[in-house]
Design an enzyme around this catalytic site. Structure first.
Site, PDB file in Angstrom:
ATOM      1  CE  LYS A   1       0.948   1.178   4.515  1.00  0.00           C
ATOM      2  NZ  LYS A   1       1.836   2.301   4.832  1.00  0.00           N
TER       3      LYS A   1
ATOM      4  CG  ASP B   1      -0.712  -0.017   8.509  1.00  0.00           C
ATOM      5  OD1 ASP B   1      -1.496   0.859   8.897  1.00  0.00           O
ATOM      6  OD2 ASP B   1       0.423   0.218   8.050  1.00  0.00           O
TER       7      ASP B   1
END
Ligand code: C5P
Length: 287
Positions: free
Chosen positions: A9, A132
């Protein structure tokens, strides 16, 4: 046998609102998965066994292993699994590789063990593995709040190209140190993130000036040699250069694939670690 991709990401915004009593920080962030991905294979096995091709990851620290053990415990599952992990995402680079491996492991094992759990079902286990991990149960474009565990999917960003460059800088407890280096003046109220969320919900595209990362101001003081590395990318004629998550990877968005390829060539002479990526909008962890 089940095969999944665990995508990396980038944070399009990453705002830190303030420090909490539990030692974590409240954040608001828009996260986006990209096509750079690790690969995971899950096969039936009596024990939890993880085979990983990266020597930089201590086996007991491997988040795929931690995720497998945590899920087995949560489900009171007696079966094990053999997990084969092929790393392609640079480790401890701000790209979420370990967290993504953890999320892919939760998804893969829930399928192997015929549980077919939703992201909501796995939320608690994900959160305990790292801030995350919850995002990676969704992937695509998403707003993340709290310490990272509150995830709201957003309209998918149209395909966007970027070039990543990861400087060869390793740092123990990197994320905790970066959060610890933030001063009160680095905290923001979330308006950059709200602006981007409104733009995406209104069907408008991403512009480079909407990108924001609270760690930009402290990264130079934490990562040895970071400022010089960043300057060399800028000197190589880059569009605006941004920090990926807690770094030290840097990225620049480009108009299209050709521009990305040209920028990668200019950046590659600096150390050979530059790579072209594009956003992936598809639901996460579908191989
Ligand atoms: O959750 P994770 O293990 O990724 O976090 C690593 C460290 O980063 C935490 O121990 C904490 O010091 C810091 N952190 C934080 N606020 C967050 C996420 C992480 O202070 N929202």
């Amino acid at each position: 046998m089940i095969q999944l991709k665990a995508h990396a990401k980038i944070n399009l915004t990453l705002e830190v609102l303030g420090k909490r009593d539990d030692g974590y920080h409240d954040i608001v962030s828009v996260l986006q998965t990209i096509d750079l991905a690790d690969e995971l294979r899950f096969e039936p096995h009596p024990e939890i066994v993880v085979e990983c091709d990266a020597t930089t990851i201590q086996p007991e620290e491997n988040l795929a292993r931690k995720a497998a053990l945590a899920l087995r415990e949560a489900l009171q599952e007696e079966r094990g699994a053999k997990i084969t992990l092929t790393k392609r995402i640079p480790t401890a680079a701000g790209l979420g590789g370990g967290s993504s491996d953890a999320a892919a492991t939760l998804v893969g094992l829930s399928r192997l063990w015929e549980q077919d759990l939703s992201p909501g079902d796995m939320g608690h286990v994900a959160q305990a593995l790292g801030s995350d991990v919850s995002f990676f149960l969704f992937g695509g474009t998403a707003l993340v709040e709290g310490r990272g565990e509150i995830v709201t999917p957003l309209p998918e960003l149209s395909e966007t190209w970027a070039v990543l460059a990861t400087p060869p800088i390793e740092l123990l407890d990197k994320t905790a140190r970066l959060y610890g280096a933030l001063a009160e003046s680095d905290y923001t109220v979330g308006s950059a993130t709200r602006g981007l969320v409104l733009a995406l919900r209104g069907g408008r595209g991403l512009t480079p000036d909407q990108i924001f990362n609270a760690f930009e101001s402290v990264a130079g003081g934490i990562f040895p040699g970071f400022a010089e590395y960043r300057d060399s990318l800028v000197d190589a004629g880059a569009p605006p250069v941004h920090l990926a998550g807690s770094g030290p990877t840097l990225f620049a968005l480009t108009e299209n694939a050709e521009e990305a390829a040209a920028l990668r060539e200019r950046w590659d002479v600096l150390g050979g670690a530059a790579q072209v990526v594009k956003t992936v909008a598809t639901p996460y962890n579908r191989a």
